[in-house]
Write an enzyme that holds these catalytic residues in place. Structure first.
Site, PDB file in Angstrom:
ATOM      1  N   CYS A 140       0.824  -1.197   0.000  1.00 29.04           N
ATOM      2  CA  CYS A 140       0.000   0.000   0.000  1.00 29.04           C
ATOM      3  C   CYS A 140       0.866   1.258   0.000  1.00 29.04           C
ATOM      4  O   CYS A 140       1.854   1.330   0.728  1.00 29.04           O
ATOM      5  CB  CYS A 140      -0.840  -0.032   1.269  1.00 29.04           C
ATOM      6  SG  CYS A 140      -1.659   1.491   1.528  1.00 29.04           S
TER       7      CYS A 140
HETATM    8  N1  LIG Z   1      -7.368  -1.022   1.973  1.00 27.81           N
HETATM    9  C1  LIG Z   1      -6.773  -0.025   1.396  1.00 27.81           C
HETATM   10  O1  LIG Z   1      -6.079   0.761   2.010  1.00 27.81           O
HETATM   11  C2  LIG Z   1      -6.941   0.207  -0.061  1.00 27.81           C
HETATM   12  C3  LIG Z   1      -7.374  -0.793  -0.855  1.00 27.81           C
HETATM   13  N2  LIG Z   1      -7.465  -0.602  -2.198  1.00 27.81           N
HETATM   14  C4  LIG Z   1      -7.961  -1.712  -2.991  1.00 27.81           C
HETATM   15  O2  LIG Z   1      -7.772  -1.455  -4.373  1.00 27.81           O
HETATM   16  C5  LIG Z   1      -8.863  -1.941  -5.112  1.00 27.81           C
HETATM   17  C6  LIG Z   1      -9.388  -0.848  -5.985  1.00 27.81           C
HETATM   18  O3  LIG Z   1     -10.073   0.100  -5.151  1.00 27.81           O
HETATM   19  P1  LIG Z   1     -10.916   1.277  -5.786  1.00 27.81           P
HETATM   20  O4  LIG Z   1     -10.006   2.128  -6.603  1.00 27.81           O
HETATM   21  O5  LIG Z   1     -11.696   1.941  -4.736  1.00 27.81           O
HETATM   22  O6  LIG Z   1     -11.920   0.452  -6.691  1.00 27.81           O
HETATM   23  P2  LIG Z   1     -12.618   0.870  -7.990  1.00 27.81           P
HETATM   24  O7  LIG Z   1     -11.617   1.205  -9.031  1.00 27.81           O
HETATM   25  O8  LIG Z   1     -13.624  -0.177  -8.294  1.00 27.81           O
HETATM   26  O9  LIG Z   1     -13.359   2.220  -7.565  1.00 27.81           O
HETATM   27  C7  LIG Z   1     -14.523   2.177  -6.829  1.00 27.81           C
HETATM   28  C8  LIG Z   1     -15.286   3.469  -6.958  1.00 27.81           C
HETATM   29  O10 LIG Z   1     -14.924   4.305  -5.886  1.00 27.81           O
HETATM   30  C9  LIG Z   1     -14.365   5.522  -6.404  1.00 27.81           C
HETATM   31  N3  LIG Z   1     -13.262   5.874  -5.532  1.00 27.81           N
HETATM   32  C10 LIG Z   1     -12.137   5.189  -5.297  1.00 27.81           C
HETATM   33  N4  LIG Z   1     -11.377   5.840  -4.405  1.00 27.81           N
HETATM   34  C11 LIG Z   1     -12.081   6.931  -4.066  1.00 27.81           C
HETATM   35  C12 LIG Z   1     -11.840   7.984  -3.183  1.00 27.81           C
HETATM   36  N5  LIG Z   1     -10.703   8.074  -2.485  1.00 27.81           N
HETATM   37  N6  LIG Z   1     -12.772   8.946  -3.079  1.00 27.81           N
HETATM   38  C13 LIG Z   1     -13.919   8.881  -3.787  1.00 27.81           C
HETATM   39  N7  LIG Z   1     -14.188   7.914  -4.644  1.00 27.81           N
HETATM   40  C14 LIG Z   1     -13.288   6.951  -4.780  1.00 27.81           C
HETATM   41  C15 LIG Z   1     -13.965   5.218  -7.817  1.00 27.81           C
HETATM   42  O11 LIG Z   1     -14.021   6.349  -8.658  1.00 27.81           O
HETATM   43  P3  LIG Z   1     -12.701   7.060  -9.223  1.00 27.81           P
HETATM   44  O12 LIG Z   1     -11.671   5.997  -9.457  1.00 27.81           O
HETATM   45  O13 LIG Z   1     -13.160   7.723 -10.465  1.00 27.81           O
HETATM   46  O14 LIG Z   1     -12.299   8.025  -8.161  1.00 27.81           O
HETATM   47  C16 LIG Z   1     -15.010   4.224  -8.223  1.00 27.81           C
HETATM   48  O15 LIG Z   1     -16.207   4.841  -8.629  1.00 27.81           O
HETATM   49  C17 LIG Z   1      -9.871  -2.496  -4.113  1.00 27.81           C
HETATM   50  O16 LIG Z   1      -9.695  -3.879  -4.015  1.00 27.81           O
HETATM   51  C18 LIG Z   1      -9.476  -1.825  -2.832  1.00 27.81           C
HETATM   52  O17 LIG Z   1      -9.778  -2.600  -1.703  1.00 27.81           O
HETATM   53  C19 LIG Z   1      -7.132   0.576  -2.780  1.00 27.81           C
HETATM   54  C20 LIG Z   1      -6.647   1.600  -2.039  1.00 27.81           C
HETATM   55  C21 LIG Z   1      -6.568   1.533  -0.595  1.00 27.81           C
HETATM   56  N1  LIG Z   2      -3.580   1.067  -0.125  1.00 26.99           N
HETATM   57  C1  LIG Z   2      -3.656  -0.076  -0.787  1.00 26.99           C
HETATM   58  N2  LIG Z   2      -4.036  -1.167  -0.113  1.00 26.99           N
HETATM   59  C2  LIG Z   2      -4.149  -2.285  -0.811  1.00 26.99           C
HETATM   60  C3  LIG Z   2      -3.876  -2.355  -2.178  1.00 26.99           C
HETATM   61  N3  LIG Z   2      -4.100  -3.606  -2.579  1.00 26.99           N
HETATM   62  C4  LIG Z   2      -4.510  -4.281  -1.505  1.00 26.99           C
HETATM   63  N4  LIG Z   2      -4.522  -3.483  -0.434  1.00 26.99           N
HETATM   64  C5  LIG Z   2      -4.859  -3.817   0.943  1.00 26.99           C
HETATM   65  O1  LIG Z   2      -3.775  -4.521   1.552  1.00 26.99           O
HETATM   66  C6  LIG Z   2      -4.303  -5.656   2.237  1.00 26.99           C
HETATM   67  C7  LIG Z   2      -3.234  -6.725   2.443  1.00 26.99           C
HETATM   68  O2  LIG Z   2      -2.267  -6.239   3.336  1.00 26.99           O
HETATM   69  P1  LIG Z   2      -0.974  -7.066   3.790  1.00 26.99           P
HETATM   70  O3  LIG Z   2      -0.287  -6.155   4.736  1.00 26.99           O
HETATM   71  O4  LIG Z   2      -1.470  -8.311   4.442  1.00 26.99           O
HETATM   72  O5  LIG Z   2      -0.167  -7.362   2.582  1.00 26.99           O
HETATM   73  C8  LIG Z   2      -5.442  -6.069   1.339  1.00 26.99           C
HETATM   74  O6  LIG Z   2      -6.345  -6.947   1.952  1.00 26.99           O
HETATM   75  C9  LIG Z   2      -6.056  -4.722   0.988  1.00 26.99           C
HETATM   76  O7  LIG Z   2      -6.930  -4.238   1.963  1.00 26.99           O
HETATM   77  C10 LIG Z   2      -3.446  -1.193  -2.832  1.00 26.99           C
HETATM   78  O8  LIG Z   2      -3.145  -1.185  -4.035  1.00 26.99           O
HETATM   79  N5  LIG Z   2      -3.350  -0.081  -2.096  1.00 26.99           N
END
Ligand SMILES: NC(=O)C1=CN([C@@H]2O[C@H](COP(=O)(O)OP(=O)(O)OC[C@H]3O[C@@H](n4cnc5c(N)ncnc54)[C@H](OP(=O)(O)O)[C@@H]3O)[C@@H](O)[C@H]2O)C=CC1
Ligand SMILES: Nc1nc2c(ncn2[C@@H]2O[C@H](COP(=O)(O)O)[C@@H](O)[C@H]2O)c(=O)[nH]1
Length: 325
Positions: free
Chosen positions: A173
């Site tokens: 991340c």
């Molecule tokens: N656990 C974590 O810390 C994180 C996990 N992830 C993982 O990455 C994958 C992709 O995630 P994600 O990009 O959300 O999925 P998607 O690309 O499917 O986006 C989901 C929707 O949420 C919107 N979106 C995403 N981020 C934001 C934000 N910060 N504010 C407002 N709208 C938002 C996107 O629009 P638009 O792209 O146009 O903004 C889209 O409409 C998932 O599996 C997610 O769990 C990603 C980042 C952090």
């Molecule tokens: N900020 C982001 N978080 C992400 C992304 N892809 C996955 N994830 C999150 O990480 C955990 C796994 O964490 P780990 O420490 O066990 O390796 C996963 O379940 C998601 O919630 C990303 O691209 N950006």
């Protein structure tokens, strides 16, 4: 508020109540099923695939399939045809609503649906939970990701059956660096903070680096933990195998990395290499044994006995002993 993470906490033992750690029950219940350990591999492309999910379900483990380049309808049909539960991920876009409509049209009901977006405290998640509860009321809905008590309260009130807590603590991340937000570096205390208000199960997601972190997560309110990096480096892991100086690694990349997205836009993840450490099944057995040991140190016989222990914080301004009075 106390700020700490997995590295600054140690749990304190209580008098042992078992003669063998094999008496300790590491299982947990989620959505009406019992699973061998409170651990679920992350729903990421380099962590799980169809084969691994099937094996996990057949062997008593929870799984959540990822949602990238996948026909969710076929996946659910295949899993249920093989006699195991279907547990899928959904986003919040039009295509995800169409997937739900296809389930309804075909009479398919996934047993578990995880709404999985980066910023899960959002109306888009509220709307998707509402849609799922209307169209697939029997599915158990996990929603996330979030990192505050306000978000947990909202998601639960919107109908989520469980919440997933963790914004940016993952190993691949870069959310913290790219946006300045998240629970990276203080995930365990964020979990504690969220658990105070939760009335439904929490899945603590990201930041687990050692098996002992599983017990720490349970102590601070998780019902289950989601883990990516510790699972990405197995022989069966779906990531590409890469050889560096004669040593074999598996690639592990973030779901919000350009490697997963196919383009460099709103990138919040990176790619790393995890050394290959053998078979997934062996790691899961070792995790179960380690959780059994944790339960025995907690002076208990079942998983939630871990919740009863005191702990110390190591180093920093909050260092000290924390007693349950
Ligand atoms: N656990 C974590 O810390 C994180 C996990 N992830 C993982 O990455 C994958 C992709 O995630 P994600 O990009 O959300 O999925 P998607 O690309 O499917 O986006 C989901 C929707 O949420 C919107 N979106 C995403 N981020 C934001 C934000 N910060 N504010 C407002 N709208 C938002 C996107 O629009 P638009 O792209 O146009 O903004 C889209 O409409 C998932 O599996 C997610 O769990 C990603 C980042 C952090
Ligand atoms: N900020 C982001 N978080 C992400 C992304 N892809 C996955 N994830 C999150 O990480 C955990 C796994 O964490 P780990 O420490 O066990 O390796 C996963 O379940 C998601 O919630 C990303 O691209 N950006």
């Amino acid at each position: 508020m106390e700020i700490f993470d997995y590295d600054n906490i140690l749990l304190l033992p209580r008098k042992c109540r078992v003669e063998s750690r094999s008496e300790c029950d590491a299982s947990v219940e989620l959505g009406g099923r019992s699973f061998r350990i409170p651990v679920v591999p992350a729903n990421m492309k380099t962590v799980v695939d169809e084969t691994i999910c099937l094996w996990l379900a057949q062997n008593g483990y929870f799984y959540v399939m990822h949602r990238f380049d996948l026909d969710n309808v076929k996946f659910v049909q295949d899993m249920q045809a093989k006699g195991v539960f279907a547990s899928i991920s959904l986003g919040v876009k039009k295509a995800d609503y169409e997937t739900v409509d296809q389930f309804v049209a075909k009479g398919l009901v996934p047993e578990y649906i995880t709404i999985d977006i980066a910023h899960g405290h959002a109306d888009s998640v509220k709307n998707m939970i509402g849609y799922l509860k209307e169209k697939l009321p029997k599915s158990f809905v996990i929603a996330g990701n979030v990192g505050t008590p306000e978000a947990v309260i909202d998601l639960e009130n919107w109908g989520a059956d469980a919440t997933k807590v963790g914004i940016g603590p993952g190993k691949v991340c870069i959310t913290k660096l790219k946006t300045g937000f998240g629970t990276g570096g203080w995930q365990l205390s964020a979990l504690k903070w969220c658990a105070r208000v939760a009335t439904k199960p929490i899945i603590a997601d990201g930041g687990i680096r050692d098996h002992g972190d599983i017990a720490k997560s349970i102590r601070f309110g998780a019902s289950m933990v989601m883990i990516g990096s510790l699972f990405a480096g197995h022989e069966e892991s779906p990531g590409k195998t890469v050889e560096v100086d004669g040593v074999l690694f598996k690639e592990y990349y973030g779901s919000a990395s350009d490697f997963n997205k196919g383009e460099y836009k709103h990138v919040e993840g990176k790619r790393i290499l995890e050394p290959i450490k053998g078979k997934l099944a062996n790691t899961l057995v070792e995790m179960e044994q380690d959780v059994q040991s944790s339960i025995s140190y907690a002076g208990g016989k079942k998983l939630m006995d871990i919740r009863k222990v005191n702990y110390v914080t190591l180093g920093g301004d909050n260092a000290g002993e924390h007693l349950l009075m």
